[in-house]
Design a protein around this motif. Structure first.
Motif, mmCIF file in Angstrom:
data_model
loop_
_atom_site.group_PDB
_atom_site.id
_atom_site.type_symbol
_atom_site.label_atom_id
_atom_site.label_comp_id
_atom_site.label_asym_id
_atom_site.label_seq_id
_atom_site.Cartn_x
_atom_site.Cartn_y
_atom_site.Cartn_z
ATOM 1 N N LYS A 155 0.866 -1.199 0.000
ATOM 2 C CA LYS A 155 0.000 0.000 0.000
ATOM 3 C C LYS A 155 0.889 1.230 0.000
ATOM 4 O O LYS A 155 1.336 1.683 1.057
ATOM 5 C CB LYS A 155 -0.910 -0.014 1.222
ATOM 6 N N LYS A 157 1.169 5.163 -0.867
ATOM 7 C CA LYS A 157 0.285 6.321 -1.067
ATOM 8 C C LYS A 157 0.384 6.825 -2.514
ATOM 9 O O LYS A 157 1.485 6.970 -3.049
ATOM 10 C CB LYS A 157 0.713 7.430 -0.089
ATOM 11 N N LEU A 159 -0.704 5.455 -5.411
ATOM 12 C CA LEU A 159 -0.640 4.521 -6.551
ATOM 13 C C LEU A 159 -1.806 4.747 -7.516
ATOM 14 O O LEU A 159 -1.648 4.672 -8.734
ATOM 15 C CB LEU A 159 -0.611 3.065 -6.045
ATOM 16 N N GLU A 160 -2.965 5.053 -6.944
ATOM 17 C CA GLU A 160 -4.149 5.234 -7.787
ATOM 18 C C GLU A 160 -4.023 6.465 -8.704
ATOM 19 O O GLU A 160 -4.722 6.584 -9.709
ATOM 20 C CB GLU A 160 -5.438 5.299 -6.931
ATOM 21 N N ASP A 161 -3.101 7.376 -8.377
ATOM 22 C CA ASP A 161 -2.928 8.572 -9.216
ATOM 23 C C ASP A 161 -1.991 8.336 -10.404
ATOM 24 O O ASP A 161 -1.910 9.152 -11.313
ATOM 25 C CB ASP A 161 -2.328 9.731 -8.383
ATOM 26 N N LYS A 163 -0.402 7.640 -13.725
ATOM 27 C CA LYS A 163 -1.079 7.615 -15.023
ATOM 28 C C LYS A 163 -0.462 6.622 -15.995
ATOM 29 O O LYS A 163 -0.986 6.394 -17.080
ATOM 30 C CB LYS A 163 -1.195 9.013 -15.619
ATOM 31 N N ASN A 165 1.079 2.497 -16.473
ATOM 32 C CA ASN A 165 0.528 1.180 -16.125
ATOM 33 C C ASN A 165 1.375 0.525 -15.046
ATOM 34 O O ASN A 165 2.591 0.740 -15.009
ATOM 35 C CB ASN A 165 0.528 0.260 -17.351
ATOM 36 N N LYS A 363 1.291 10.957 -10.157
ATOM 37 C CA LYS A 363 0.845 10.632 -11.513
ATOM 38 C C LYS A 363 2.008 10.339 -12.456
ATOM 39 O O LYS A 363 1.869 9.587 -13.417
ATOM 40 C CB LYS A 363 -0.091 11.710 -12.058
#
Ligand code: N01
Length: 538
Positions: A155, A157, A159-161, A163, A165, A363
């Motif tokens: 986890k 911080k 990672l979801e941002d 852009k 792959n 990103k």
């Protein structure tokens, strides 16, 4: 293609997983005991670990002539491996060959991930539900889910941002990933990461490796097999079968009897040099006391560190790579094809996360405390929630609605790694407490699968309906697992996944049985000889 009729929902045995364990368990129970069996598999083909691990460089570290089923002489004669170590695609071909030869796919339901398994006491059945909302009932439930199938993406911080792959090596896209013209970041330098780095660096525009713990590695010296060796392996399969069953790790090489102290320094270096040249996991068999005596181990560790410093020309990289804080083979020892040599390329960078930890992902890439790295692709070679993860993932509940996750809160408790108190008729192939990951897996698998077959056969003959591990014996077995582990250096490596240390919050319990496969098999054989009286039979 699945031939299973949708109304056929009750089985004698449900086997979860269509890898090495699941396929052989199906052969044993369906073809040898005549049971009505179903295999549930998450993927859309057979292969288990090798269905998911298609990452660049994925190759087995066991030599191919030993990474095979040994239960069928005919199969051993019919199949021919092409390289010293089998690559992932060839292993999948082999497993399909096995599935076709024994006509296994007609009993496998693919794309069915088990989401819950519950023991129903009224009828002594297991109720199994899958993600496709299919419900099945079975007398026996056998988990053949592998030890390293629950991938771990840490986890981090942000990672979801990102852009670009990102991919985990243990869940690699079937169509592959193109690294051409890409800036790639790879986190992790375990056995997987060490295999992936040379292949990714050869294709990518640039590769940055993020290393948390430096690791040893021995050259694999992979090569195509000669016709002579292929014939030799087929003609001598009985010799290899005996050897694999006799050696502690189920590998096709002996562990030397000699101690480091039996030889002088020149002889010792000569032995290490030859083992380095030969390559492979047998380096650790050079001396008998390498994994038990820290002084002896230091000689091997120093030898490898010197090799790293000789091979890697960039002094900063060499220093980061050879700054290893644990004994050689205290963690699973990787083998490689040009891993250290790859750091001499001009498109690679190495970051020591101990001195410059990852702060976050944004990103554009990875931000460490001191630097920022623009990346197109992030490869997570960050390992697995090993051994317990795949079992806990299935939401298993036993008698009195006992939840496995609660029973194992403080760490796994099993008898022989095969059964869990409170969970009747559930068998765990290569479960925690068994030799599994410390061996050549197919050998450990065959031993477990055949023991389970014999146990079920005994129950049928004696008309028992349930079998359950005794709590006190599971407790005792846990102590035995600790005792044998403590005779080795393995539990001293505090960041090892053998101890669950790679997963935040996971109980620190040494999970595999380190006493060797022959000793373990003997214990299991004794239990069998005594009509399984160590279990509660009803
Ligand atoms: O996983 P690993 P693996 N931040 O857990 C790092 C088998 N196998 O997939 O050591 C930064 O060994 C972690 O660092 P650290 C074999 O049994 C077999 O490589 O925890 N880094 C480590 O470097 C093997 O042992 C074969 O400090 C993080 C790496 O990621 C097992 O699979 C081939 C991190 C994980 O190494 C697992 O190997 C390959 C974080 N948050 C593997 N979290 C064959 O025989 C983890 N890391 C073919």
């Amino acid at each position: 293609m699945n031939h299973i009729h949708s109304s056929t929902k009750e089985y004698d045995a449900i086997i979860v997983g269509a890898g090495f364990s699941g396929l052989y368990q199906l052969i044993c129970l369906r073809d040898q005991l005549g049971l009505n069996c179903l295999v549930l598999e998450t993927g859309d083909d057979v292969g288990g670990t090798w269905y998911w691990n298609r990452y660049p460089g994925a190759r087995c570290d066991t030599e191919s002539h030993a990474y095979s089923y040994y239960f069928s002489d005919e199969l051993l004669k019919e199949w021919t491996w092409s390289e010293r170590y089998p690559g992932h695609a060839e292993i999948r071909k082999y497993m399909n060959f096995v599935a076709d030869k024994f006509d296994l796919k007609k009993n496998i339901l693919f794309k069915q991930k088990v989401t819950s398994a519950k023991f129903i006491e009224d009828n002594n059945n297991w109720n199994v539900i899958t993600n496709a909302n299919n419900h099945f009932k079975s007398k026996f439930l056998i988990t053949a889910v592998g030890c390293l199938s629950n991938t771990n993406i840490p986890k981090i911080k942000g990672l979801e941002d990102f852009k670009g792959n990102y991919f985990h090596t243990g869940n690699w896209p079937k169509d592959g990933v193109s690294f051409a013209e890409k800036s790639v970041g790879q986190i992790g330098t375990g056995s997987t990461g060490i295999q992936a780095v040379p292949v990714i660096a050869a294709e990518a525009k640039h590769l940055t490796v993020f290393q948390r713990t430096a690791n040893y590695s021995i050259p694999a010296r992979n090569k195509p097999l000669t016709e002579d060796f292929k014939n030799h392996a087929k003609e001598n399969f009985q010799f290899y079968k005996d050897l694999l069953k006799r050696t502690p790790n189920g590998h096709p090489f002996e562990i030397s009897d000699r101690l480091v102290s039996d030889v002088n320094e020149e002889e010792m270096n000569d032995i290490y040099e030859k083992a380095w040249e030969k390559g492979g996991l047998q380096f650790r068999g050079s001396f008998n006391d390498l994994v038990t005596n820290i002084e002896a181990n230091k000689t091997a560790s120093d030898f490898i560190k010197n090799k790293i410093n000789e091979i890697v020309l960039n002094k900063k990289f060499a220093s980061i790579l050879s700054d290893i804080d644990h004994p050689y083979a205290g963690k699973r020892p990787p083998i490689d094809s040009n891993y250290f040599e790859t750091y001499n390329r001009d498109n690679i960078n190495l970051i020591d996360l101990r001195s410059d930890p990852i702060k976050c992902i944004n990103k554009n890439g990875i931000e460490t405390e001191k630097n920022h790295f623009n990346l197109d692709i992030i490869v997570f070679a960050t390992g697995y929630d090993a051994m317990t993860g795949p079992l806990l993932n299935m939401n298993i509940s036993g008698k009195n609605n006992l939840k496995l996750e609660n029973v194992w809160k403080e760490g796994p408790k099993t008898f022989l790694g095969l059964q869990i108190p409170g969970f009747p008729n559930l068998f765990t192939v290569t479960g925690p407490g068994s030799p599994s990951v410390l061996t050549n897996m197919p050998m450990a698998i065959e031993q477990h699968v055949e023991w389970i077959r014999d146990c079920i056969s005994f129950m049928i003959k004696k008309e028992y309906t349930t079998i359950e591990a005794r709590s006190n014996l599971a407790e005792k077995w846990g102590q035995e697992v600790n005792t044998v582990a403590n005779k080795t250096l393995l539990p001293t490596v505090k960041h090892s996944w053998y101890l669950g240390a790679n997963i935040p919050g996971k109980p620190r319990v040494f999970m595999p049985y380190a006493g060797g496969l022959p000793r373990y098999s003997k214990i299991c054989d004794e239990v069998k000889k005594n009509d399984f009286e160590d279990f509660i039979l009803a």
